[in-house]
Design an enzyme around this catalytic site. Structure first.
Site, PDB file in Angstrom:
ATOM      1  N   ARG A  10       0.859  -1.194   0.000  1.00 63.45           N
ATOM      2  CA  ARG A  10       0.000   0.000   0.000  1.00 63.45           C
ATOM      3  C   ARG A  10       0.892   1.240   0.000  1.00 63.45           C
ATOM      4  NH1 ARG A  10       2.166   2.062   3.938  1.00 63.45           N
ATOM      5  NH2 ARG A  10       0.506   3.579   3.967  1.00 63.45           N
ATOM      6  N   GLY A  11       0.227   2.427  -0.052  1.00 63.81           N
ATOM      7  CA  GLY A  11       0.972   3.675  -0.206  1.00 63.81           C
ATOM      8  C   GLY A  11       1.003   4.010  -1.688  1.00 63.81           C
ATOM      9  N   ALA A  12       0.662   5.263  -2.013  1.00 64.91           N
ATOM     10  CA  ALA A  12       0.424   5.624  -3.418  1.00 64.91           C
ATOM     11  C   ALA A  12       1.590   5.290  -4.361  1.00 64.91           C
ATOM     12  CB  ALA A  12       0.039   7.091  -3.506  1.00 64.91           C
ATOM     13  N   ARG A  47      -7.389  -0.468  -6.947  1.00 63.52           N
ATOM     14  CA  ARG A  47      -7.788   0.572  -5.976  1.00 63.52           C
ATOM     15  C   ARG A  47      -8.036   1.855  -6.757  1.00 63.52           C
ATOM     16  NH1 ARG A  47      -4.286   1.239  -0.641  1.00 63.52           N
ATOM     17  NH2 ARG A  47      -6.269   1.997   0.176  1.00 63.52           N
ATOM     18  N   GLN A 151      -2.329   2.273  10.058  1.00 60.22           N
ATOM     19  CA  GLN A 151      -1.023   2.372   9.382  1.00 60.22           C
ATOM     20  C   GLN A 151      -0.026   3.185  10.221  1.00 60.22           C
ATOM     21  OE1 GLN A 151      -3.986   2.753   7.909  1.00 60.22           O
ATOM     22  NE2 GLN A 151      -3.950   2.202   5.748  1.00 60.22           N
ATOM     23  N   ASP A 192      -2.419  10.940  -2.114  1.00 59.06           N
ATOM     24  CA  ASP A 192      -2.767   9.852  -3.030  1.00 59.06           C
ATOM     25  C   ASP A 192      -3.190  10.358  -4.404  1.00 59.06           C
ATOM     26  OD1 ASP A 192      -3.192   8.690  -0.163  1.00 59.06           O
ATOM     27  OD2 ASP A 192      -2.930   6.994  -1.520  1.00 59.06           O
ATOM     28  N   ASN A 202      -6.008  12.297   0.469  1.00 57.14           N
ATOM     29  CA  ASN A 202      -5.059  11.510   1.271  1.00 57.14           C
ATOM     30  C   ASN A 202      -5.856  10.703   2.288  1.00 57.14           C
ATOM     31  OD1 ASN A 202      -2.315  10.768   1.950  1.00 57.14           O
ATOM     32  ND2 ASN A 202      -2.572  11.925   3.834  1.00 57.14           N
ATOM     33  N   LYS A 203      -5.154   9.896   3.067  1.00 57.57           N
ATOM     34  CA  LYS A 203      -5.798   9.007   4.036  1.00 57.57           C
ATOM     35  C   LYS A 203      -6.853   9.727   4.868  1.00 57.57           C
ATOM     36  CE  LYS A 203      -5.418   5.479   4.450  1.00 57.57           C
ATOM     37  NZ  LYS A 203      -6.361   4.589   3.747  1.00 57.57           N
TER      38      LYS A 203
END
Ligand code: MRU
Length: 305
Positions: A10-12, A47, A151, A192, A202-203
């Site tokens: 995960r993570g853009a 995603r 996270q 993201d 973003n998150k």
């Protein structure tokens, strides 16, 4: 696709690189134009929010389609390697530009995980934080746990410990109060997708941090490579926000924390309007203020991707 969906990766920037290699691997087994298009479509759909995924998949698919049929897989592999190398270099440049911008910061707050577990190299926002630490000003990092999947608690504390950076973990709902009490010098987060007008996805929870930082006059800084900028999406309102399984909210690490039939929403991201973002740190430099014109100028520079 499954590793990206279930957040094993995960993570853009990292899902972009993983998807690039995944596509190259797939083409080594099943070549042909149709296979490229089919695999690319499946990978792109894994995603929806981080644009790095589509960016990397499109680049690898284009490289494969431009190659002779028996060279598709090796062309795809070379393109994946190029993307990884570019993202690694971007991470280092972001660390330097961000640390210049935030020189003297003693306490930084961050959200989610944006380090080496989220992007090639040292990451994005966490690369800036690591560089501030190396330059000697940073005293501590406030780490938001980042519900529902934690996270921050699981990954960022792990990375900061390995880097020898002092930190304190807080529940997400403590963040605004600490910012208001003057306990944080800067909020530094990743991204993201950045829309053409500078709005930032973003998150989930990032928007609230930006509001709190704005109310307290604390700098709110977003760090990310230009592969996260999406000129085709005009504003944040047009960014697709991933809605994940409600069970992620009803439970924590597999243990129920709410009635099994509790109605839930689980948006994984939110959008912070450009007006609340004091600076966007990219590998090409710092965008400040953040708006459509500045984003357009940045993307028009000859070295922009
Ligand atoms: O759902 P995740 O864990 O992939 O979300 C990651 C984030 O929101 C990060 O802040 C973002 O990708 C920036 S990463 C370097």
């Amino acid at each position: 696709v499954e590793a990206i969906r279930c957040l094993a990766i995960r993570g853009a920037p990292l899902i972009g690189v993983a998807a690039a290699y995944g596509l190259a691997l797939e083409l080594a087994g099943s070549p042909g134009r149709e296979a490229v298009e089919d695999a690319a479509a499946r990978m792109r759909a894994a995603r929806p929010t981080a644009v790095n995924l589509a960016y990397a998949v499109d680049r690898v698919a284009a490289a494969a389609l431009a190659a002779a049929p028996d060279e598709e897989a090796s062309a795809a592999r070379r393109e994946a390697e190029a993307i990884e190398a570019e993202e690694t270099a971007a991470s280092e440049a972001i660390a330097g530009f961000g640390a210049d911008l935030l020189a003297g910061t003693r306490v930084a707050m961050t959200h989610c995980n944006t380090g080496a577990l989220a992007a090639p190299g040292r990451g994005t926002a966490l690369a800036v934080i690591a560089e501030l630490h190396e330059r000697g000003s940073l005293r501590s990092v406030v780490v938001n746990e980042t519900r529902p999947l934690l996270q921050g608690a699981r990954l960022t504390t792990y990375e900061l410990t390995r880097l020898g950076i002092s930190h304190e973990l807080i529940v997400d709902s403590a963040a605004a109060g600490l910012i208001a009490r003057g306990e944080v010098d800067a909020v530094v987060v990743g991204c993201d997708r950045v829309a053409a007008n500078g709005d930032v996805a973003n998150k989930v929870g990032t928007y609230g941090l930006a509001l709190a930082a704005s109310a307290a006059g604390v700098p709110f800084v977003v760090a990310g490579p230009t592969s996260t900028i999406d000129l085709a999406t005009p504003t944040g309102g047009r960014i697709a926000i991933e809605e994940r399984d409600p069970d992620e909210v009803r439970s924590m690490r597999g243990k129920p924390i709410a009635p099994a039939d509790a109605a839930c929403r689980n948006p994984a991201f939110d959008v912070t309007p450009a007006a609340l973002v004091n600076a966007l740190v990219t590998e090409l430099g710092v965008v400040r203020p953040v708006g459509a014109e500045q984003i357009r100028d940045l993307c028009a520079t000859p070295s922009a991707r």
